[in-house]
Design an enzyme around this catalytic site. Structure first.
Site, PDB file in Angstrom:
ATOM      1  N   ASP A 162       0.970  -1.121  -0.162  1.00  0.00           N
ATOM      2  CA  ASP A 162       0.037   0.069  -0.133  1.00  0.00           C
ATOM      3  C   ASP A 162       0.740   1.301  -0.063  1.00  0.00           C
ATOM      4  OD1 ASP A 162      -2.039  -1.304   0.111  1.00  0.00           O
ATOM      5  OD2 ASP A 162      -2.770  -1.338   2.155  1.00  0.00           O
ATOM      6  N   TYR A 222       0.808  20.855 -14.877  1.00  0.00           N
ATOM      7  CA  TYR A 222       1.625  19.729 -14.800  1.00  0.00           C
ATOM      8  C   TYR A 222       3.034  20.085 -14.983  1.00  0.00           C
ATOM      9  CZ  TYR A 222       3.247  15.265 -16.901  1.00  0.00           C
ATOM     10  OH  TYR A 222       3.553  13.953 -17.038  1.00  0.00           O
ATOM     11  N   LYS A 249       6.294  19.312 -12.903  1.00  0.00           N
ATOM     12  CA  LYS A 249       7.444  18.376 -13.215  1.00  0.00           C
ATOM     13  C   LYS A 249       8.798  19.193 -13.267  1.00  0.00           C
ATOM     14  CE  LYS A 249       5.706  14.463 -14.426  1.00  0.00           C
ATOM     15  NZ  LYS A 249       6.080  13.080 -13.821  1.00  0.00           N
TER      16      LYS A 249
END
Length: 270
Positions: A82, A176, A180
């Protein structure tokens, strides 16, 4: 530890359903890796149960699919674990649990994240912040934990899947791209911090990669496949590279793009 002929033996994939991440791990398995940990959200609930994916996640299917794929490729152990990028207080424990399962980590692949739509983020600041956290801040806590483990081992490579979107951020996907850019800078700094310890960081900068996650996005010039990214990573591990571009020509393309005046850059099509 690496096996008797020096090949990678143990691999932890952070983002166990990532199409790119799984392609990298499968390539390493075909090269000799045998003990794999797939860390993903709700991975251990049931490897036989299909779970809903978060919108835009880098999904390649269920953990059961991934396990079967890697066992067929030659892995002898594939352990689900997990892992939730949104729970930084658990990330050190995730790394420690992976070590308990397979011992020292030869390679850790950091491939989790979301893509999403800039048009959605333009009208939903909460969604934008959530995507930024998944694509950057979650990597900081995992990276610090991985770096500490590799430093203690005295060996190992942290493979960080960045993107050319972070080399120069475009208005078409600036949430995004900004995340990054942060991830890429963090990975560079972590690599410098690990220098001389025996551990290192390999930054991967792909352009447009055809995956399920990117199916809704128009293809960009010089597209690549997940398999091509995997091959580039395997070569980078073999040669001790610090950065690999996929495809390689993007290194030169973006060297030129960095020099474009901002007035020109902002006029590029969305």
């Amino acid at each position: 530890m690496r096996n008797a002929v020096g090949a990678v033996d143990s691999v932890l994939l952070l983002g166990g359903r990532s199409e790119i991440g799984l392609a990298i791990v499968e390539r390493l398995v075909r090269g000799g890796a045998r003990r794999i940990v797939l860390a993903a959200r709700d991975a251990s609930v049931s490897v036989l149960e299909s779970l809903p994916e978060r919108p835009g996640a880098q999904s390649a299917g269920t953990i059961a699919d991934a396990r079967d794929q890697l066992l067929s490729a030659g892995a002898t152990e594939v352990h689900p674990l997990d892992f939730d990028a949104a729970e930084p207080d658990t990330h050190a424990d995730v790394v420690a649990a992976a070590v308990k399962l397979v011992g020292d980590l030869d390679v850790v692949v950091d491939a989790f994240g979301v893509l999403g739509e800039q048009s959605t983020y333009d009208h939903d600041p909460v969604a934008a912040a959530g995507a930024a956290a998944a694509n950057f801040t979650g990597h900081v806590s995992t990276g610090i934990a991985v770096g500490a483990q590799l430093r203690e081992q005295g060996h190992g490579t942290f493979v960080v899947v960045s993107s050319v979107a972070g080399v120069r951020v475009r208005r078409a996907n600036y949430v995004y791209g900004a995340a990054k850019a942060g991830l890429d800078g963090f990975a560079q700094g972590l690599g410098d911090a690990l220098h001389g310890s025996g551990a290192r960081v390999l930054i991967v900068r792909p352009g447009y990669v055809r995956t399920r996650m990117s199916a809704h996005v128009s293809a960009a010039p010089f597209p690549a496949t997940a398999s091509e990214v995997a091959d580039a990573v395997a070569e980078g591990l073999r040669t001790g590279s610090e950065v690999v571009w996929v495809p390689r020509r993007l290194r030169f393309v973006f060297a030129g793009m960095r020099l474009l005046p901002r007035s020109v850059w902002r006029r590029l099509p969305r």
